[in-house]
Every structure is written in structure tokens, then in C-alpha cells.
Motif scaffolding. Structure first.
Motif, PDB file in Angstrom:
ATOM      1  N   THR A  13       6.325  13.746  -0.620  1.00 15.64           N
ATOM      2  CA  THR A  13       6.980  12.435  -0.841  1.00 15.64           C
ATOM      3  C   THR A  13       5.992  11.296  -0.521  1.00 15.64           C
ATOM      4  OG1 THR A  13       7.819  12.344   1.423  1.00 15.64           O
ATOM      5  CG2 THR A  13       9.228  13.405  -0.257  1.00 15.64           C
ATOM      6  N   SER A  14       6.358  10.098  -0.982  1.00 11.23           N
ATOM      7  CA  SER A  14       5.518   8.900  -0.749  1.00 11.23           C
ATOM      8  C   SER A  14       6.401   7.698  -0.466  1.00 11.23           C
ATOM      9  CB  SER A  14       4.632   8.626  -1.964  1.00 11.23           C
ATOM     10  OG  SER A  14       5.427   8.343  -3.114  1.00 11.23           O
ATOM     11  N   GLU A  15       5.764   6.694   0.140  1.00 16.17           N
ATOM     12  CA  GLU A  15       6.500   5.455   0.477  1.00 16.17           C
ATOM     13  C   GLU A  15       5.485   4.326   0.633  1.00 16.17           C
ATOM     14  OE1 GLU A  15       9.706   3.892   3.804  1.00 16.17           O
ATOM     15  OE2 GLU A  15       9.455   6.049   3.459  1.00 16.17           O
ATOM     16  N   GLN A  16       5.946   3.136   0.377  1.00 22.53           N
ATOM     17  CA  GLN A  16       5.064   1.954   0.465  1.00 22.53           C
ATOM     18  C   GLN A  16       5.191   1.264   1.826  1.00 22.53           C
ATOM     19  OE1 GLN A  16       5.875  -0.637  -2.830  1.00 22.53           O
ATOM     20  NE2 GLN A  16       4.476   0.495  -4.199  1.00 22.53           N
ATOM     21  N   VAL A  17       4.031   0.770   2.311  1.00 25.59           N
ATOM     22  CA  VAL A  17       4.001  -0.094   3.509  1.00 25.59           C
ATOM     23  C   VAL A  17       3.408  -1.440   3.098  1.00 25.59           C
ATOM     24  CG1 VAL A  17       3.832   1.804   5.131  1.00 25.59           C
ATOM     25  CG2 VAL A  17       1.740   0.803   4.193  1.00 25.59           C
TER      26      VAL A  17
ATOM     27  N   MET B 233       0.852  -1.165   0.000  1.00 24.70           N
ATOM     28  CA  MET B 233       0.000   0.000   0.000  1.00 24.70           C
ATOM     29  C   MET B 233       0.902   1.233   0.000  1.00 24.70           C
ATOM     30  SD  MET B 233      -3.009   1.110   2.709  1.00 24.70           S
ATOM     31  CE  MET B 233      -1.848   1.440   4.041  1.00 24.70           C
ATOM     32  N   THR B 234       0.604   2.250  -0.878  1.00 21.83           N
ATOM     33  CA  THR B 234       1.422   3.454  -1.018  1.00 21.83           C
ATOM     34  C   THR B 234       0.801   4.591  -0.215  1.00 21.83           C
ATOM     35  OG1 THR B 234       2.108   2.803  -3.238  1.00 21.83           O
ATOM     36  CG2 THR B 234       2.377   5.129  -2.629  1.00 21.83           C
ATOM     37  N   VAL B 235       1.645   5.265   0.590  1.00 21.56           N
ATOM     38  CA  VAL B 235       1.220   6.388   1.426  1.00 21.56           C
ATOM     39  C   VAL B 235       1.955   7.642   0.911  1.00 21.56           C
ATOM     40  CG1 VAL B 235       1.077   7.338   3.745  1.00 21.56           C
ATOM     41  CG2 VAL B 235       0.902   4.868   3.388  1.00 21.56           C
ATOM     42  N   ARG B 236       1.229   8.744   0.608  1.00 26.33           N
ATOM     43  CA  ARG B 236       1.825   9.983   0.073  1.00 26.33           C
ATOM     44  C   ARG B 236       1.442  11.146   0.992  1.00 26.33           C
ATOM     45  NH1 ARG B 236       3.886  12.065  -4.564  1.00 26.33           N
ATOM     46  NH2 ARG B 236       3.423  14.280  -4.992  1.00 26.33           N
ATOM     47  N   ASN B 237       2.412  12.007   1.266  1.00 29.13           N
ATOM     48  CA  ASN B 237       2.211  13.200   2.092  1.00 29.13           C
ATOM     49  C   ASN B 237       2.008  14.406   1.168  1.00 29.13           C
ATOM     50  OD1 ASN B 237       2.164  15.227   3.977  1.00 29.13           O
ATOM     51  ND2 ASN B 237       4.272  14.922   4.696  1.00 29.13           N
ATOM     52  N   ASP B 238       0.746  14.835   1.029  1.00 27.71           N
ATOM     53  CA  ASP B 238       0.419  15.985   0.175  1.00 27.71           C
ATOM     54  C   ASP B 238       0.332  17.291   0.960  1.00 27.71           C
ATOM     55  OD1 ASP B 238       0.292  14.432  -2.098  1.00 27.71           O
ATOM     56  OD2 ASP B 238      -1.843  13.950  -1.817  1.00 27.71           O
ATOM     57  N   SER B 239       0.703  17.234   2.269  1.00 26.37           N
ATOM     58  CA  SER B 239       0.660  18.445   3.073  1.00 26.37           C
ATOM     59  C   SER B 239       1.973  19.224   2.909  1.00 26.37           C
ATOM     60  CB  SER B 239       0.429  18.105   4.535  1.00 26.37           C
ATOM     61  OG  SER B 239       1.520  17.383   5.058  1.00 26.37           O
ATOM     62  N   ASP B 240       2.069  20.374   3.585  1.00 33.22           N
ATOM     63  CA  ASP B 240       3.269  21.211   3.495  1.00 33.22           C
ATOM     64  C   ASP B 240       4.151  21.101   4.722  1.00 33.22           C
ATOM     65  OD1 ASP B 240       1.519  22.306   5.212  1.00 33.22           O
ATOM     66  OD2 ASP B 240       1.524  24.337   4.346  1.00 33.22           O
ATOM     67  N   ILE B 241       3.896  20.060   5.532  1.00 30.54           N
ATOM     68  CA  ILE B 241       4.726  19.852   6.719  1.00 30.54           C
ATOM     69  C   ILE B 241       5.146  18.395   6.762  1.00 30.54           C
ATOM     70  CG2 ILE B 241       3.590  21.697   8.009  1.00 30.54           C
ATOM     71  CD1 ILE B 241       2.011  19.522   9.488  1.00 30.54           C
ATOM     72  N   VAL B 242       6.150  18.144   7.577  1.00 32.73           N
ATOM     73  CA  VAL B 242       6.564  16.746   7.782  1.00 32.73           C
ATOM     74  C   VAL B 242       5.491  16.063   8.632  1.00 32.73           C
ATOM     75  CG1 VAL B 242       8.317  15.235   8.727  1.00 32.73           C
ATOM     76  CG2 VAL B 242       8.992  17.361   7.593  1.00 32.73           C
TER      77      VAL B 242
END
Length: 396
Positions: A38-42, A1-10
Motif C-alpha cells: 500500500t501507499s499514502e501521501q505525506v 510526497m508519496t510513500v509506498r510499502n513494497d515489503s511483505d510486512i507492516v
């Protein structure tokens, strides 16, 4: 499953599994931090247990992604998981061995340890000509994780009457079908056919027969012989006692021992005994009674005498019906129904003494006169009694 951070903070993310698959599903890694853009898979790891608790078929799966900094941006990812079926059953014959004369009941216990329902049928592929199986016609359905018992009966063609028990082997197949797959479970057992009459019973009957034969051949003759000897001894004792009593009762005589003169009445008769015991005497009493009436006849003992009665003879030659009562000196000797006899006699080893002035009385209650040999009914009841014994002098 791919998780992507579309916000402007960590942002740091955690994961929560939803639905029926939650107990056996994990997300690796359990926590994930991403820079903006950025995005990453779990990895979602599914470990369904091999158990009937997890049924085969489609199961909904949901994963909730929880942001740490902005929890209002939670997201749920959903999908469908297909759990494949597996078949696992256990079957056993209960009991494995049973004793019976001809018929016996068994049952097959089936345990469904798989995750899909099964239909179980019984069959006897190698049936003996002497055995008949009564098996259920319809299959028995067993849900995952359940247990059921399938009853059946076995019957032997012939009964064993005597001898040793006979052991019959039983062979059955329990077939469990789950969809297109099926599993065969061979079952084995025994039916021990018991004889109706066991061997020990035959031995007991033989012993009893031997005892009966021994009784008739050995014991019974010995008992009869001993009884006869005892009766003969008792008879001799009674005769000796009577002789001693007669000798003791003899009156003293002077001179050459002459005979005592005869005494008697018109109804008496007899001869002198020649032993000094008085006179052998007898009296006859006749009683005529009309139907429904009561009549009596008596013999009175003379003064100065004692009538020692030893014999009594009754005559009912007409076959009258009624009741006869006999009394010696006021004592009732017997009461007898007339219709029970034509001729009847009584004898006493020890004489019955009737003193002077007392009487021998016969009382007749006539119910119905009988019919003598002439063939015509008599006008009244007619009874004849003869009483005899020794007529001795009364003691001074």
C-alpha cells in the motif's frame, strides 16, 4: 510526497528533512504506518522566515524516509526549492540637524533587511541655489542583513558674518535597487548656519568701546587732575620741610643780625645768603684725559666746613666717549657713559653733606675724544663739572 510499502510486512516510517531548508521545513504526519503493497501521501510544509538570513534563490531539499522494522531500506527523496526575493530597506539621515559656519558633514545609514543585495544611490532632487551637495557618484552595495553609511557634504554659498543663525532645509532621496525592483526613501534634515561673529560678541565689543570712551572722556582727566593735585601737595610738603630744616640749622647770632663773611677758594664763588646758613658756594672741576687713559679731578672741602651739596651740573661739549664716575666723600654717586649726554644736571631736595677734608672726585675713563662744534676731533677728553650747595661751619 508519496510513500509506498513494497515489503511483505507492516512497516512504520519516520521522516527527516535534510539541507538548508531543514530549519523551516516539516513533514506531516511525522510518522506513517503502511500495510504491505500500500501507499499514502505525506505533506512537506515549507515555512521560510521573512529574514535576510534566508537568501533568495534555489535551495536543495532532501527528505530521508526511515523504516522502523527494516532500517537498512532507508530512502532519500531530493528536490530543489526556489526562495523568492523580497526587498525591505531602512534609510536615515545622521544627524538630522547640524550646526556649522559654512560646511557640514552628514551620512545616510542604510539597513538592508531584505534577502537580496541592493545598490543604494543618493540624489538631491530639490537643491537650493544656496546649497551645494557633494554626493558619491558610484552606488553603494549592501548585502542582505548588512548596514552601511554613505557620507556626503553640504556647503552654503555665502558666509553669515553677523546676525542670527540661518536654518537651511535638506532634502535627499536614497534609492535602493534590487534587480528590476527599486525603492525610494525620502530623507529630510537641517543645516543651521552660524554667524562668524555672534550677537553676544557685538554686545561685548559695544560695552568695551563705551568703557574706552568713558575712560578718555571722564576717568582719565579725573586721574590726571588727582595726580597733579597730589604732586602739588607733595611739592609743598617738601618745600615746608626744607624751610623748617634751614631754620633749625641757622646759627645763633648776637646783635643786629649782620651777614657772615664770605669764604671760598679760587674755584668757589657765591654770595652770602643772608639767612645765617653759611655761604652759598660752588666749585668747578675740569678733567682732561688722553684717549685710553684715566684722569681725575677733585675739590677738597676746607677745614672746619661742611659742604652741603644740592646741585650738580655735568658738561660734555665735545661729545667724548667713555665713562664718568662721581664720588662725594668716598661714596659713589653715579656712573654715567659720556656718549649719553652733552649736558646733564642733578638736584637734591635733601642736601648731600661732605665733611671737611673729604673731596668731590670726578674720574674719567676716556675711550675716544669727541668732535666739538669746530668740526675737528679734540686731542683729548675734556669734562667740566660744577657742584654747588651751602658751605657751612662744621659742628663743634
Amino acid at each position: 510526497m508519496t510513500v509506498r510499502n513494497d515489503s511483505d510486512i507492516v512497516e512504520a516510517y519516520t521522516f527527516e528533512v535534510l539541507g538548508e531548508c531543514a530549519p523551516w521545513t516539516e513533514v506531516e504526519p511525522a510518522r506513517l504506518s503502511l500495510y504491505p503493497g500500500t501507499s499514502e501521501q505525506v505533506t512537506v510544509v515549507l515555512r521560510p522566515p521573512r529574514s535576510p538570513a534566508v537568501r533568495a534563490g534555489e535551495k536543495p531539499l532532501g527528505v530521508r524516509v526511515l523504516p522502523t522494522e527494516r532500517p537498512e531500506s532507508v530512502v532519500v527523496s531530493e528536490t530543489i526549492v526556489l526562495v523568492e526575493p523580497f526587498a525591505e530597506q531602512r534609510a536615515e539621515l545622521v544627524p538630522e540637524r547640524r550646526r556649522a559656519w559654512r560646511r557640514a558633514r552628514y551620512h545616510v545609514a542604510v539597513h538592508n533587511d531584505g534577502n537580496t543585495p541592493v545598490a543604494v544611490t543618493l540624489s538631491a532632487p530639490e537643491t537650493d541655489d544656496q546649497l551645494t551637495f557633494a554626493l558619491p557618484v558610484r552606488p553603494e552595495h549592501v548585502a542582505p542583513g548588512d548596514r552601511t553609511e554613505i557620507d556626503f557634504r553640504v556647503r552654503v554659498a555665502k558666509i553669515v558674518w553677523f546676525g542670527k543663525p540661518v536654518t537651511w532645509p535638506l532634502r535627499l532621496d536614497a534609492t535602493a535597487a534590487a534587480g528590476e525592483e527599486s525603492g525610494r526613501h525620502p530623507l529630510e534634515g537641517e543645516l543651521i548656519q552660524l554667524p562668524v561673529f555672534p550677537r553676544w560678541l557685538l554686545a561685548v565689543l559695544a560695552v568695551l568701546l563705551a568703557l574706552v570712551l568713558a575712560w578718555f572722556a571722564l576717568v582719565r582727566p579725573a586721574v590726571q587732575s588727582a595726580a597733579r593735585e597730589a604732586a602739588d601737595d607733595r611739592t609743598q610738603e617738601i618745600a615746608q620741610a626744607a624751610g623748617q630744616e634751614s631754620q633749625a640749622a641757622q646759627p645763633e647770632q648776637s646783635g643786629g643780625g649782620g651777614e657772615s663773611p664770605q669764604q671760598g677758594r679760587q674755584e668757589q664763588g657765591g654770595a652770602a645768603t643772608g639767612q645765617g646758613v653759611g655761604q652759598q658756594s660752588s666749585a668747578t672741576i675740569e678733567v682732561r684725559t688722553n684717549a685710553g687713559d684715566q684722569g681725575a679731578g677733585t675739590y677738597v672741602v676746607p677745614e672746619g666746613k661742611v659742604f652741603r651739596i644740592t646741585d650738580l651740573v655735568l658738561g660734555n661739549h665735545q661729545g667724548d666717549e667713555g665713562v664718568l664716575t662721581i664720588e662725594f666723600g668716598g661714596r659713589t654717586i653715579t656712573t654715567i657713559a659720556l656718549e649719553t649726554y652733552r649736558n646733564q644736571d642733578y638736584h637734591w631736595v635733601t642736601p648731600v653733606d661732605v665733611p671737611a677734608g673729604e673731596s668731590v672726585t670726578a674720574t674719567v675713563n676716556c675711550a675716544r675724544p669727541g668732535t666739538p662744534a669746530s668740526g675737528r676731533q679734540a686731542p683729548n677728553c675734556f669734562q667740566v663739572l660744577n657742584v654747588s650747595g651751602g658751605l657751612t661751619d662744621a659742628p663743634n
